[in-house]
Design a protein around this motif. Structure first.
Motif, PDB file in Angstrom:
ATOM      1  N   ASN A   1      -1.380  23.508  -7.701  1.00  0.00           N
ATOM      2  CA  ASN A   1      -2.296  22.817  -6.793  1.00  0.00           C
ATOM      3  C   ASN A   1      -3.143  23.772  -5.955  1.00  0.00           C
ATOM      4  O   ASN A   1      -3.954  23.323  -5.139  1.00  0.00           O
ATOM      5  CB  ASN A   1      -1.517  21.876  -5.879  1.00  0.00           C
ATOM      6  N   GLY A   2      -2.956  25.076  -6.165  1.00  0.00           N
ATOM      7  CA  GLY A   2      -3.779  26.042  -5.455  1.00  0.00           C
ATOM      8  C   GLY A   2      -3.580  26.026  -3.958  1.00  0.00           C
ATOM      9  O   GLY A   2      -4.506  26.305  -3.186  1.00  0.00           O
ATOM     10  N   ILE A   3      -2.367  25.705  -3.520  1.00  0.00           N
ATOM     11  CA  ILE A   3      -2.065  25.636  -2.091  1.00  0.00           C
ATOM     12  C   ILE A   3      -1.738  27.037  -1.587  1.00  0.00           C
ATOM     13  O   ILE A   3      -0.897  27.734  -2.157  1.00  0.00           O
ATOM     14  CB  ILE A   3      -0.870  24.694  -1.828  1.00  0.00           C
ATOM     15  N   THR A   4      -2.416  27.460  -0.530  1.00  0.00           N
ATOM     16  CA  THR A   4      -2.181  28.810  -0.011  1.00  0.00           C
ATOM     17  C   THR A   4      -1.131  28.835   1.090  1.00  0.00           C
ATOM     18  O   THR A   4      -0.370  29.782   1.212  1.00  0.00           O
ATOM     19  CB  THR A   4      -3.490  29.419   0.534  1.00  0.00           C
ATOM     20  N   GLU A   5      -1.081  27.803   1.894  1.00  0.00           N
ATOM     21  CA  GLU A   5      -0.098  27.760   2.971  1.00  0.00           C
ATOM     22  C   GLU A   5       0.603  26.408   2.937  1.00  0.00           C
ATOM     23  O   GLU A   5      -0.039  25.366   2.918  1.00  0.00           O
ATOM     24  CB  GLU A   5      -0.766  27.948   4.336  1.00  0.00           C
ATOM     25  N   THR A   6       1.908  26.437   2.919  1.00  0.00           N
ATOM     26  CA  THR A   6       2.663  25.190   2.892  1.00  0.00           C
ATOM     27  C   THR A   6       4.054  25.406   3.457  1.00  0.00           C
ATOM     28  O   THR A   6       4.637  26.469   3.290  1.00  0.00           O
ATOM     29  CB  THR A   6       2.780  24.649   1.451  1.00  0.00           C
ATOM     30  N   ASP A   7       4.547  24.394   4.148  1.00  0.00           N
ATOM     31  CA  ASP A   7       5.930  24.435   4.618  1.00  0.00           C
ATOM     32  C   ASP A   7       6.793  23.446   3.839  1.00  0.00           C
ATOM     33  O   ASP A   7       7.913  23.151   4.205  1.00  0.00           O
ATOM     34  CB  ASP A   7       6.014  24.148   6.117  1.00  0.00           C
ATOM     35  N   SER A   8       6.209  22.927   2.731  1.00  0.00           N
ATOM     36  CA  SER A   8       6.917  21.905   1.951  1.00  0.00           C
ATOM     37  C   SER A   8       8.213  22.440   1.359  1.00  0.00           C
ATOM     38  O   SER A   8       9.214  21.725   1.291  1.00  0.00           O
ATOM     39  CB  SER A   8       6.020  21.353   0.836  1.00  0.00           C
ATOM     40  N   MET A   9       8.205  23.713   0.943  1.00  0.00           N
ATOM     41  CA  MET A   9       9.395  24.269   0.323  1.00  0.00           C
ATOM     42  C   MET A   9      10.576  24.255   1.303  1.00  0.00           C
ATOM     43  O   MET A   9      11.676  23.821   0.962  1.00  0.00           O
ATOM     44  CB  MET A   9       9.120  25.691  -0.157  1.00  0.00           C
ATOM     45  N   ASP A  10      10.325  24.704   2.526  1.00  0.00           N
ATOM     46  CA  ASP A  10      11.380  24.701   3.538  1.00  0.00           C
ATOM     47  C   ASP A  10      11.830  23.270   3.852  1.00  0.00           C
ATOM     48  O   ASP A  10      13.017  23.021   4.055  1.00  0.00           O
ATOM     49  CB  ASP A  10      10.885  25.372   4.824  1.00  0.00           C
ATOM     50  N   HIS A  11      10.863  22.351   3.869  1.00  0.00           N
ATOM     51  CA  HIS A  11      11.183  20.944   4.168  1.00  0.00           C
ATOM     52  C   HIS A  11      12.147  20.376   3.132  1.00  0.00           C
ATOM     53  O   HIS A  11      13.181  19.786   3.481  1.00  0.00           O
ATOM     54  CB  HIS A  11       9.892  20.130   4.195  1.00  0.00           C
ATOM     55  N   TRP A  12      11.835  20.565   1.850  1.00  0.00           N
ATOM     56  CA  TRP A  12      12.664  19.980   0.790  1.00  0.00           C
ATOM     57  C   TRP A  12      14.006  20.691   0.685  1.00  0.00           C
ATOM     58  O   TRP A  12      15.036  20.045   0.457  1.00  0.00           O
ATOM     59  CB  TRP A  12      11.930  20.021  -0.544  1.00  0.00           C
ATOM     60  N   LEU A  13      14.018  21.999   0.851  1.00  0.00           N
ATOM     61  CA  LEU A  13      15.292  22.720   0.816  1.00  0.00           C
ATOM     62  C   LEU A  13      16.179  22.330   1.996  1.00  0.00           C
ATOM     63  O   LEU A  13      17.404  22.242   1.856  1.00  0.00           O
ATOM     64  CB  LEU A  13      15.040  24.231   0.819  1.00  0.00           C
ATOM     65  N   ASP A  14      15.563  22.072   3.157  1.00  0.00           N
ATOM     66  CA  ASP A  14      16.329  21.631   4.320  1.00  0.00           C
ATOM     67  C   ASP A  14      16.955  20.268   4.069  1.00  0.00           C
ATOM     68  O   ASP A  14      18.128  20.038   4.395  1.00  0.00           O
ATOM     69  CB  ASP A  14      15.418  21.582   5.552  1.00  0.00           C
ATOM     70  N   LEU A  15      16.174  19.365   3.452  1.00  0.00           N
ATOM     71  CA  LEU A  15      16.722  18.043   3.105  1.00  0.00           C
ATOM     72  C   LEU A  15      17.886  18.177   2.126  1.00  0.00           C
ATOM     73  O   LEU A  15      18.894  17.475   2.242  1.00  0.00           O
ATOM     74  CB  LEU A  15      15.631  17.154   2.487  1.00  0.00           C
ATOM     75  N   TYR A  16      17.722  19.088   1.154  1.00  0.00           N
ATOM     76  CA  TYR A  16      18.790  19.300   0.184  1.00  0.00           C
ATOM     77  C   TYR A  16      20.060  19.795   0.880  1.00  0.00           C
ATOM     78  O   TYR A  16      21.161  19.313   0.596  1.00  0.00           O
ATOM     79  CB  TYR A  16      18.347  20.305  -0.880  1.00  0.00           C
ATOM     80  N   GLU A  17      19.905  20.757   1.781  1.00  0.00           N
ATOM     81  CA  GLU A  17      21.077  21.325   2.461  1.00  0.00           C
ATOM     82  C   GLU A  17      21.811  20.276   3.297  1.00  0.00           C
ATOM     83  O   GLU A  17      23.016  20.399   3.532  1.00  0.00           O
ATOM     84  CB  GLU A  17      20.659  22.504   3.349  1.00  0.00           C
ATOM     85  N   LYS A  18      21.104  19.248   3.723  1.00  0.00           N
ATOM     86  CA  LYS A  18      21.705  18.206   4.557  1.00  0.00           C
ATOM     87  C   LYS A  18      22.352  17.085   3.744  1.00  0.00           C
ATOM     88  O   LYS A  18      22.929  16.153   4.322  1.00  0.00           O
ATOM     89  CB  LYS A  18      20.650  17.622   5.492  1.00  0.00           C
ATOM     90  N   LEU A  19      22.247  17.149   2.424  1.00  0.00           N
ATOM     91  CA  LEU A  19      22.867  16.115   1.593  1.00  0.00           C
ATOM     92  C   LEU A  19      24.382  16.107   1.806  1.00  0.00           C
ATOM     93  O   LEU A  19      24.994  17.167   1.956  1.00  0.00           O
ATOM     94  CB  LEU A  19      22.566  16.368   0.111  1.00  0.00           C
ATOM     95  N   PRO A  20      25.001  14.941   1.784  1.00  0.00           N
ATOM     96  CA  PRO A  20      26.455  14.860   2.009  1.00  0.00           C
ATOM     97  C   PRO A  20      27.275  15.505   0.890  1.00  0.00           C
ATOM     98  O   PRO A  20      28.408  15.935   1.118  1.00  0.00           O
ATOM     99  CB  PRO A  20      26.712  13.360   2.104  1.00  0.00           C
TER     100      PRO A  20
END
Length: 399
Positions: free
Chosen positions: A321-340
């Motif tokens: 998608n040609g995205i240069t700056e994004t915090d999406s990776m941290d967002h999704w990994l944080d959600l994953y780490e919080k899974l029960p």
């Protein structure tokens, strides 16, 4: 002198003390001159394999027929290859016979490119009979002697030349590229495994786009598995900034460009003699990449993908998608780490528990029930507690 030459220096000294010549050769010398990271060194010597084995206590015959002995010395391991010449090549890839010699220059003469035909003694003095230093200074890939002869000896050298375009950001010299185009049909004689090793290095080089252009401009891509009819799709790879991607991520974005997604990827990758483990990893990336390009991650997909897949897919998503700056990776990994739970083995009940509660033997119903439990826990609808799971099942289960 720097590492790893310093650690290997006593090996050269021991060979010299026994009356033989010994030098650092090949890629390590080239990379030293380029100030690139050096992982290991290759050593060439006038000592024959038997003479090398008589000098060192611990050796391993790893390529004795080609003059190579692995020496274990002072806690390190070093490949020592006897100076040699090679007779006519068969199948444009293997010499019919190897002759051991005592002359360094004749040994360097058989090498592929001038930048790889430089030797260095243990004091740092360079022996450069084919002016490889000038080629390195001018960033030129040029064969030792006539290009047609070098490519006729081992056709893989054509693909190696393009690989060096990618890794070193060098340009292939005019006569060398002319010979490459003229003799390109010889590549059909080269084993897929050897092509794969070079192609993977090409894909992960810093100058990858220029190398892919050379593949396309010379028609070399026609001799790579599964690419002969994919010229326009292969060009799509030039649109992406792939520097951050690792090996399997590069295969994944290549397949994306080729419009080969998860279900068909196995066939393509098997043509490349890809290990089963890597095929499965790449297929998983493509499966979740296809979903990610259509919508955001669901909690259950995060659970199924796991940390490494989430990371790789997000990297691919950003590149595509040609995205240069994004915090999406941290967002999704944080959600994953919080899974029960992170894996089905984390669930506090077993199939035996469920069969006991319902007083039934196993069957399709059991698999479906366990999947329902798993999904409910991942979604946060059910606590991962044995008693709570039992109550939930007995209350709401249609069984």
């Amino acid at each position: 002198m720097i590492e790893p030459f310093l650690s290997a220096n006593p090996v050269l000294r021991k060979l010299e003390d026994a009356g033989y010549e010994a030098y650092f050769v090949g890629g390590s010398v080239r990379d030293f001159l380029l100030k690139r990271r050096i992982s290991d060194v290759d050593i060439a010597s006038s000592a024959t394999p038997d003479e090398v084995k008589s000098i060192f206590l611990k050796t391993v015959d790893i390529g004795i027929e080609h003059g190579t002995v692995l020496v274990l010395f002072n806690g390190g391991s070093y490949e020592i290859t006897t100076f040699r010449t090679e007779a006519d090549y068969q199948d444009y890839r293997r010499p019919k016979e190897v002759a051991f010699i005592r002359n360094l220059q004749d040994d360097l003469k058989r090498r592929d490119f001038t930048m790889n035909a430089i030797a260095m003694d243990r004091n740092g003095k360079l022996i450069d009979p084919f002016d490889g230093q000038t080629a390195i200074r001018d960033k030129i890939i040029q064969t030792v002697g006539k290009a047609e002869e070098r490519f006729g000896e081992d056709a893989l050298r054509m693909l190696r030349a393009v690989r060096f375009v990618s890794q070193l950001a060098f340009t292939i010299e005019k006569d060398t590229i002319t010979a490459l185009i003229k003799q390109i049909d010889l590549l059909k004689n080269i084993a897929v495994e050897r092509k794969k090793a070079e192609f993977e290095k090409l894909l992960n080089g810093k100058n990858q786009k220029e190398a892919i252009k050379v593949l396309l401009d010379t028609n070399l891509f026609l001799y790579l598995p599964g690419l002969a009819t994919k010229k326009q799709q292969l060009k799509q790879l030039l649109n992406f900034q792939c520097e951050s991607l690792n090996k399997n991520e590069m295969w994944s974005i290549l397949l994306f460009c080729l419009e080969i997604m998860e279900k068909s990827a196995g066939t393509f990758l098997r043509e490349w003699r890809m290990p089963i483990k890597d095929i499965r990893e790449i297929q998983q990336m493509l499966l979740f990449l296809e979903k990610r390009l259509q919508q955001e991650w669901s909690v259950y997909d995060l659970y199924r993908a796991g940390h490494d897949n989430i990371l790789s897919v997000e990297k691919l998503y950003v590149v595509i998608n040609g995205i240069t700056e994004t915090d999406s990776m941290d967002h999704w990994l944080d959600l994953y780490e919080k899974l029960p739970i992170k894996h089905v083995s984390d669930i506090h009940v077993t199939g035996n528990d469920v069969m006991e509660w319902f007083e039934k033997s196993g069957g399709p119903w059991l698999k479906e029930t366990l999947l329902r439990i798993e999904a409910a826990i991942v979604a946060g609808e059910l606590e991962n507690n044995k008693q709570k799971i039992k109550e939930w099942l007995l209350t709401c289960s249609p069984n």
